[in-house]
Write an enzyme that holds these catalytic residues in place. Structure first.
Site, PDB file in Angstrom:
ATOM      1  CG  ASP A   2      -2.868  61.629   3.363  1.00 33.88           C
ATOM      2  OD1 ASP A   2      -2.439  62.188   4.328  1.00 33.88           O
ATOM      3  OD2 ASP A   2      -4.025  61.348   3.235  1.00 33.88           O
ATOM      4  CB  VAL A   9     -14.004  52.891   2.028  1.00 34.29           C
ATOM      5  CG1 VAL A   9     -13.634  51.511   2.048  1.00 34.29           C
ATOM      6  CG2 VAL A   9     -13.163  53.967   1.742  1.00 34.29           C
TER       7      VAL A   9
END
Length: 979
Positions: free
Chosen positions: A808, A699
């Site tokens: 998740d 990221v």
């Protein structure tokens, strides 16, 4: 020739009468199979080659009533716990002789309109659709005249209970527990005279009274109305239910007194009245209830004395009356309660002495009289029954010494006598009780030594003796207590050096010995890998501070102030993430480690004449001008070197990026308007812009030319997911909600996707809660984060078509913007065909629901479990999996700790306990969400409602105050799995 064929055909038909008779049933059952998703292939033996279904899985055949010819037909279909998914199979209603139908513990996910059951067999006597995902109103069932058993528990039915239920003339069992029914409990239920069990608990009914008409159910054995938002008084006529064995009306907002008519429940075994607003005195006359074994009227506002005859109930095993306003003294008859094994009357206003013969004739196993105003001595024969396991009398005014007999009570597991006025020496035998795991004698006037016999307490985990007059050395034998986790002996008169064996305790987490007279040099730390708090302040320790302290990765509280430590501060202490750090008032000298050269730490070093650095208040900066000059010069040179290196690396990365730009990038249909190109994004994907990542990819933080900041996720594609990934990214990008991370667009080529999302300035909740910035999260902020995250997950579950399962959900996937608003990221989507089609598991350790290893299925209930773990993280400040927890994950640690101590013991020590009520309620919601049974977990809509109720009046949501107890029972059902 024609006649021969005809004879052959007739002969064949005569040989196979049953298959032809069953052919319509085979056809209807195949319609059932075709309409359901069968992930475990349990219906694999339902084959057309078998023209009779009588040997198929879940099918039972028998001759229909009145048929003496021996023909067999389908009479029972039991498909329980097969993980079948899809709408209710209406073809089952075409089985005309069906009498027993159970589809419980599956994923049946449709509504159930009257038309679905209109053609069902009128022979049906047993209908069980519990623990599914059914929605909409309850069906009328008016045609089921023979129905005796009806269980719709654990679904999402809403609305009211249909009046037609009162017209079922044979109904004996009615269970609608844990749905979303939101009208009042109707009086017409009192017309079902055949009822033996009525279970309506844990529905968000509109506030209403208990219908007095329920007293007409003279055959009723179980009445379960817990958590139904009931108000008003308990109807007196309920006392006429002579066959009732279990009455549970806990967790409501009932007012008024406990009616004395309950003494008429001649068959009752259990009465649950806890967590209401009942007032008045506890009723007399209960001694008539010869079968009663348990009464729980805790957490009400009852007052007055406790009636003598309560202790004369012949079969009573458990009495819970805590958190009321009882006054007066303990009845002398309490000492004579021969069957009473569990006696808890804590947090009241009881006064006077404990009866002298208390325990002599009563074999108490659990005794809790804490939080009262009891005086006098502890009865000498309190353990004469020989079975006492828990002795809890803390927060009273007891005086005198500890009775010698306690040391002979080998069954004891918990002794908590803190905050009394006890004095004298502790009998040596008490220190070494073999099964004791909590010994708490804090804040008394006890004296003497810690006996060497403490080595016999091999199960001891918590030893709290602070605030007494203990003296002498700590015996070396304490090093044999391999399970010892907490040792608090501050504010005593203990002397001598610490025994080196103390450093061998592998489970030690908290060591607090401040304000004693210890001396000598600290030994090298050997086994304190789990230590989180070390307080040795106010002693006479000398020598150097052991550098091994810097290797204790979990240590966050270190206070060595007011001693005589010498030498330099070990630079290894910079490795610690300290919340409290104090080395003041010692004899330390030399430089302060660079990390601590901050005004924040100034008070940590005051009172050490040999310490000198450029911190105002420690010494004169002019005295060390040359040291400051060389230090600044070094910093400048280092900064220059780093700047040159970064420039070089960025230049190299830019060249690599330009080479990769030749590969064609496809922009998927944009989710929102934006003003940047893929080249602006690609040019910014440098290593120095990385702000996070996972196994899925990195990221990056990208500052655009227009000054806006975005986050870019570089996601590698799997080999066989070409179009699926793109379709999924498109679908996710269309989701718009204030608590969902906004996704601007997605660029795609053959190798990877670049997902451009809004930038969240404060990062993830996991990082903020468990790492460097944890001080920022006070309780109001944590509560707001919990509420925001619940609303985002609720949107995914209930407002998206098809519903989205996150798969998740964890604290690292809850991102926080500059205003600490929480938004959910990194979720997956199903294709609308039920649980089988959900993407592969992505859940992280500590967040995975316990049923997953057995079902290999992820659904909304899995997400709710993970959300519950996040709530526990917010309350405890601990991660889902943490070395300090040992082999347990956070859920099991919280549950076990609450069982052994109190709820307050799991609350993050950094939180202000002025918010204790709110924190406790959120903890209880977390426990309910993490129930081991999926059906006991509330839907996200209910979770949002409960979280909103946290900040209303404490009684505005009666359900909340009862959650902790019932979620505990769910864990107890699966205690083997937590061993």
């Amino acid at each position: 020739m024609q006649s021969y064929c005809l004879v052959t055909a007739l002969l064949f038909i005569q040989l196979l009468p049953t298959p032809l008779a069953l052919y319509p049933e085979v056809d209807n059952l195949f319609k059932v199979k075709d309409g359901l998703d069968d992930p475990n292939n349990v219906l694999s033996n339902w084959k057309l080659s078998d023209s009779t279904p009588c040997n198929w899985t879940g099918i039972t055949c028998s001759p229909p009533a009145g048929d003496d010819a021996g023909n067999r037909t389908v009479t029972s279909v039991i498909l329980t716990g097969f993980d079948l998914a899809g709408p209710f199979p209406v073809a089952l209603c075409l089985l005309q002789n069906l009498s027993f139908l159970s589809l419980s513990y599956n994923y049946i996910n449709s509504s159930l309109p009257d038309s679905s059951l209109l053609n069902c067999s009128s022979s049906l006597t047993h209908l069980d659709l519990s623990q599914n995902l059914l929605v909409g109103p309850l069906p009328s069932l008016s045609s089921f005249r023979l129905l005796r058993y009806l269980d719709f528990a654990g679904n999402n039915f809403s609305g009211g209970i249909p009046p037609s239920f009162a017209l079922l003339p044979s109904l004996e069992i009615l269970s609608l527990t844990a749905n979303l029914l939101n009208e009042t409990i109707p009086p017409f239920l009192g017309d079902i005279s055949t009822l033996r069990q009525l279970n309506l608990s844990y529905n968000p009914f509109s506030p209403g009274r208990i219908p007095s008409s329920l007293a007409n159910l003279t055959n009723l054995e179980i009445l379960w109305l817990a958590g139904c938002r009931l108000v008003g008084e308990i109807p007196r006529p309920l006392g006429h239910l002579s066959k009732l064995t279990n009455l549970d009306i806990s967790g409501n907002s009932l007012t008024g007194g406990i009616p004395d008519t309950l003494s008429g429940l001649s068959s009752v075994i259990q009465i649950e009245l806890y967590s209401n607003s009942l007032t008045g005195t506890f009723p007399a006359g209960l001694s008539n209830l010869t079968a009663l074994r348990r009464i729980d009227a805790a957490m009400n506002s009852l007052s007055g004395p406790i009636p003598d005859d309560v202790f004369s109930i012949p079969e009573l095993e458990s009495l819970h009356l805590y958190k009321n306003q009882f006054n007066g003294s303990l009845p002398t008859t309490a000492a004579m309660a021969g069957k009473l094994l569990e006696f808890r009357i804590f947090s009241n206003n009881l006064s006077g002495p404990i009866p002298a013969n208390f325990g002599k004739s009563s074999p108490f196993m659990f005794l809790d009289l804490s939080g009262n105003q009891l005086t006098g001595e502890i009865p000498k024969e309190i353990c004469q029954g020989g079975v006492l396991q828990e002795l809890l009398i803390f927060d009273n005014y007891l005086s005198g010494g500890l009775p010698q007999g306690l040391g002979q009570c080998k069954t004891l597991t918990r002794i908590r006598l803190a905050n009394n006025q006890l004095s004298g020496e502790v009998p040596a035998s008490i220190w070494g009780l073999p099964h004791i795991w909590i010994l708490e004698l804090t804040d008394n006037s006890l004296s003497g030594n810690i006996a060497s016999g403490v080595a016999g307490a091999t199960n001891l985990t918590t030893l709290r003796i602070a605030g007494n007059k203990f003296s002498g050395y700590i015996p070396a034998e304490i090093g044999s207590l391999s399970k010892l986790s907490v040792f608090s002996a501050s504010d005593n008169e203990l002397t001598g050096p610490l025994p080196e064996s103390l450093g061998l305790l592998p489970e030690l987490k908290q060591l607090d010995l401040h304000n004693n007279s210890f001396s000598g040099v600290l030994f090298k730390i050997q086994s304190w890998k789990n230590l989180t708090q070390l307080n040795l302040a106010g002693n006479n320790f000398s020598g150097g501070i052991p550098q091994e302290l810097g290797s204790l990765s979990l240590l966050h509280y270190l206070d060595l102030s007011r001693n005589a430590f010498t030498g330099e501060i070990p630079i290894q202490l910079q490795n610690l993430k300290l919340i409290n750090f104090n080395l003041s008032n010692n004899l330390l000298s030399g430089p302060i480690p660079p990390l601590f050269l901050n005004e924040v730490y100034k008070t940590s070093f005051l009172g050490n004449p040999g310490l000198c650095w450029d911190l105002n208040g420690l010494c004169s900066a002019a005295t060390h001008a040359h040291r400051k000059f060389f230090w600044l010069l070094g910093v400048i040179l280092l900064a220059a070197l780093v700047g040159i290196s970064l420039f070089y690396l960025r230049n190299m990365n830019s060249r690599r990026t330009k080479k990769g730009m030749d590969k064609s990038w496809l922009i998927l249909p944009s989710f929102h308007k934006f003003g940047f190109s893929e080249y602006e994004i690609l040019n910014s994907l440098h290593e120095d812009n990385i702000i996070g990542g996972s196994a899925a990819g990195k990221v990056y933080k990208v500052v655009l030319r227009n000054g806006e900041t975005v986050a870019v996720k570089k996601l590698c594609k799997e080999k066989d997911s070409k179009n699926d990934d793109n379709n999924q990214e498109e679908a996710l990008g269309m989701i718009q909600h204030k608590n969902i991370v906004k996704q601007w667009c997605c660029y795609s080529n053959m190798e990877r996707n670049l997902l451009v999302c809004e930038y969240m300035a404060n990062g993830s909740l996991g990082d903020l809660l468990h790492r460097s910035k944890e001080r920022l999260l006070d309780w109001p902020t944590r509560y707001k984060i919990a509420l925001d995250a619940s609303q985002g997950l609720c949107y995914l579950h209930h407002d998206c078509v098809p519903p989205i399962v996150h798969r998740d959900f964890k604290s690292n996937n809850i991102l926080l913007d500059a205003e600490f608003r929480a938004k959910i990221a990194d979720f997956g989507i199903g294709n609308g065909k039920g649980p089988k089609s959900m993407s592969a598991i992505a859940s992280s350790r500590g967040y995975i629901a316990p049923e997953y290893p057995y079902t290999l299925r992820l659904n909304e209930k899995s997400d709710i479990y993970s959300f519950g773990v996040v709530l526990l993280e917010l309350v405890t400040g601990k991660p889902a999996v943490y070395p300090e927890l040992g082999k347990k994950d956070l859920v099991r640690w919280v549950f076990r700790t609450i069982q052994q101590k109190e709820e307050e013991s799991v609350i993050d020590s950094k939180l202000d306990l002025c918010n204790k009520m709110e924190i406790t309620k959120v903890l209880q919601i977390g426990l309910l969400c993490t129930s081991s049974l999926p059906i006991n977990r509330p839907s996200m809509r209910r979770v949002v409602k409960m979280l909103l109720d946290v900040r209303t009046e404490s009684k505005s949501s009666g359900l909340l105050s009862n959650l902790s107890k019932h979620s505990s029972s769910y864990f107890e059902n699966d205690q083997e799995s937590f061993a």
